[in-house]
Design an enzyme around this catalytic site. Structure first.
Site, PDB file in Angstrom:
ATOM      1  N   ASP A   1      17.487   2.825  12.346  1.00 48.41           N
ATOM      2  CA  ASP A   1      18.849   3.152  13.150  1.00 48.41           C
ATOM      3  C   ASP A   1      19.287   3.127  11.216  1.00 48.41           C
ATOM      4  O   ASP A   1      18.205   3.831  10.854  1.00 48.41           O
ATOM      5  CB  ASP A   1      19.484   1.688  13.269  1.00 48.41           C
ATOM      6  CG  ASP A   1      19.179   0.738  12.913  1.00 48.41           C
ATOM      7  OD1 ASP A   1      18.314   0.737  11.580  1.00 48.41           O
ATOM      8  OD2 ASP A   1      19.715   0.202  13.598  1.00 48.41           O
TER       9      ASP A   1
ATOM     10  N   THR B   1       7.031   2.780  12.429  1.00 54.47           N
ATOM     11  CA  THR B   1       5.755   1.917  12.694  1.00 54.47           C
ATOM     12  C   THR B   1       5.720   1.330  11.688  1.00 54.47           C
ATOM     13  O   THR B   1       5.280   1.645  10.435  1.00 54.47           O
ATOM     14  CB  THR B   1       4.207   2.454  13.276  1.00 54.47           C
ATOM     15  OG1 THR B   1       4.040   1.074  13.077  1.00 54.47           O
ATOM     16  CG2 THR B   1       3.389   2.818  12.338  1.00 54.47           C
ATOM     17  N   HIS B   2       5.877   0.278  11.277  1.00 55.23           N
ATOM     18  CA  HIS B   2       5.798  -0.633  10.414  1.00 55.23           C
ATOM     19  C   HIS B   2       4.970  -1.893  10.335  1.00 55.23           C
ATOM     20  O   HIS B   2       4.349  -2.514  11.820  1.00 55.23           O
ATOM     21  CB  HIS B   2       7.151  -1.353  10.803  1.00 55.23           C
ATOM     22  CG  HIS B   2       7.448  -2.163   8.350  1.00 55.23           C
ATOM     23  ND1 HIS B   2       7.526  -1.724   7.696  1.00 55.23           N
ATOM     24  CD2 HIS B   2       7.515  -3.287   8.876  1.00 55.23           C
ATOM     25  CE1 HIS B   2       7.789  -2.466   7.367  1.00 55.23           C
ATOM     26  NE2 HIS B   2       7.741  -4.004   7.313  1.00 55.23           N
TER      27      HIS B   2
ATOM     28  N   ARG C   1      10.047   7.242   2.652  1.00 59.73           N
ATOM     29  CA  ARG C   1      11.496   7.632   2.260  1.00 59.73           C
ATOM     30  C   ARG C   1      12.439   6.890   2.868  1.00 59.73           C
ATOM     31  O   ARG C   1      11.858   7.049   4.451  1.00 59.73           O
ATOM     32  CB  ARG C   1      11.779   8.905   1.991  1.00 59.73           C
ATOM     33  CG  ARG C   1      10.550  10.247   1.066  1.00 59.73           C
ATOM     34  CD  ARG C   1      11.266  10.353  -0.163  1.00 59.73           C
ATOM     35  NE  ARG C   1       9.758  10.356  -1.168  1.00 59.73           N
ATOM     36  CZ  ARG C   1      10.061  10.143  -2.314  1.00 59.73           C
ATOM     37  NH1 ARG C   1      11.451   9.887  -2.694  1.00 59.73           N
ATOM     38  NH2 ARG C   1       9.034  10.919  -3.410  1.00 59.73           N
TER      39      ARG C   1
HETATM   40  C1  GRF Z   1       1.170   2.669   7.962  1.00 59.19           C
HETATM   41  O1  GRF Z   1       0.610   1.037   8.330  1.00 59.19           O
HETATM   42  C2  GRF Z   1       2.520   2.107   8.271  1.00 59.19           C
HETATM   43  O2  GRF Z   1       2.378   1.110   9.529  1.00 59.19           O
HETATM   44  C3  GRF Z   1       2.835   2.322   7.131  1.00 59.19           C
HETATM   45  O3  GRF Z   1       2.567   3.091   6.662  1.00 59.19           O
HETATM   46  C4  GRF Z   1       1.090   3.467   6.484  1.00 59.19           C
HETATM   47  C5  GRF Z   1       0.397   5.005   7.744  1.00 59.19           C
HETATM   48  O4  GRF Z   1      -0.967   4.608   8.202  1.00 59.19           O
HETATM   49  N1  GRF Z   1       3.994   2.619   7.137  1.00 59.19           N
HETATM   50  P1  GRF Z   1      -1.380   6.297   7.927  1.00 59.19           P
HETATM   51  O5  GRF Z   1      -0.971   7.334   6.789  1.00 59.19           O
HETATM   52  O6  GRF Z   1      -0.681   6.583   8.996  1.00 59.19           O
HETATM   53  O7  GRF Z   1      -3.063   5.583   7.333  1.00 59.19           O
END
Ligand code: GRF
Length: 240
Positions: A175, A142-143, A125
């Protein structure tokens, strides 16, 4: 150990040193200036919508997760939290009249847990200003791409479709723009011939699992300062 010490390094340039420093302190349970253990005394709230492998990495690293909250009652991340004995909660957008109301409900829930850091670990979200402004420079996301490339919910698919040979992950502060705040850590991951979305994502997640606990620990310990888009580590860091 005989480390030379240096203060105020840019996190992204001091990755190896910061990792060494943090792991050393965790192993030895060192006390910080306030006389308390840096590793053990910080409270972290995790927001997750899915599988929760990044949450698991935080738990396995010994991060003190005090609440796991999700927008989805069926998120496996909630089960991981329960198995670890962590409080869990569900805040569903459908139960609120509009997005600001959802943001406020989530904000109040998270604030009640008195977090030192909030971690978005696969939280799908977009958080509005009502939430983000409550925890300035304390929200870590984390992306699964090397930002600013491939923002959004389909970063791995989009990178493959573009034909990149290298992708990776970005761990950053949150942010008010999506996938945008100051970068804490990045790791590059090669795209292999024959990769599909699942195989590339798995390889990227291995890097996320390594970097996210480190970033969350540093933010929760108040070790990170920002200057515009730059994030700085305020603690002394061993330089190998
Ligand atoms: C991760 O790769 C994160 O970067 C992205 O969604 C994934 C989540 O994976 N936003 P998990 O649910 O922690 O296995």
């Amino acid at each position: 150990m005989n480390h030379t010490r240096r203060t105020g390094s840019i996190l992204s340039r001091r990755l190896a040193g910061a990792a060494t420093w943090w792991q050393h302190r965790r192993r030895n349970g060192d006390a910080d200036e306030a006389g308390e253990s840096v590793a053990d005394s910080r409270r972290v709230v995790v927001l997750a919508s899915g599988n929760g492998s990044n949450l698991q990495a935080l738990l396995d690293a010994g991060v003190e997760v005090v609440l796991v909250a999700s927008d989805r009652a069926d998120a496996y991340a909630l089960e991981r939290g329960r198995l670890a004995g962590v409080d869990t909660a569900v805040v569903r957008p459908a139960d609120h009249p509009d997005r600001p109301a959802f943001d406020r409900a989530l904000r109040d829930l998270v604030a009640a847990a008195r977090p030192d850091a909030v971690c978005l670990a696969g939280f799908m979200r977009i958080l509005g200003p009502e939430f983000v402004r409550a925890f300035p420079d304390r929200i870590v996301n984390t992306h699964p791409s090397l930002l600013p490339a491939f923002r959004g919910a389909h970063a791995v698919r989009d990178a493959l479709a573009y034909g990149v040979r290298v992708s990776g992950c970005t761990v950053h502060l949150v942010d008010e723009e999506v996938d945008h705040g100051p970068v804490l850590f990045q790791a590059a991951v090669p795209v292999e011939d024959g990769d599909d979305e699942a195989s590339l994502h798995e390889r990227i997640k291995r890097e996320e699992h390594r970097l996210l606990p480190l970033a969350v620990g540093l933010v929760a310990a108040g070790r990170v300062r920002t200057d515009g888009r730059r994030a700085w580590l305020t603690a002394e860091v061993p330089v190998d």
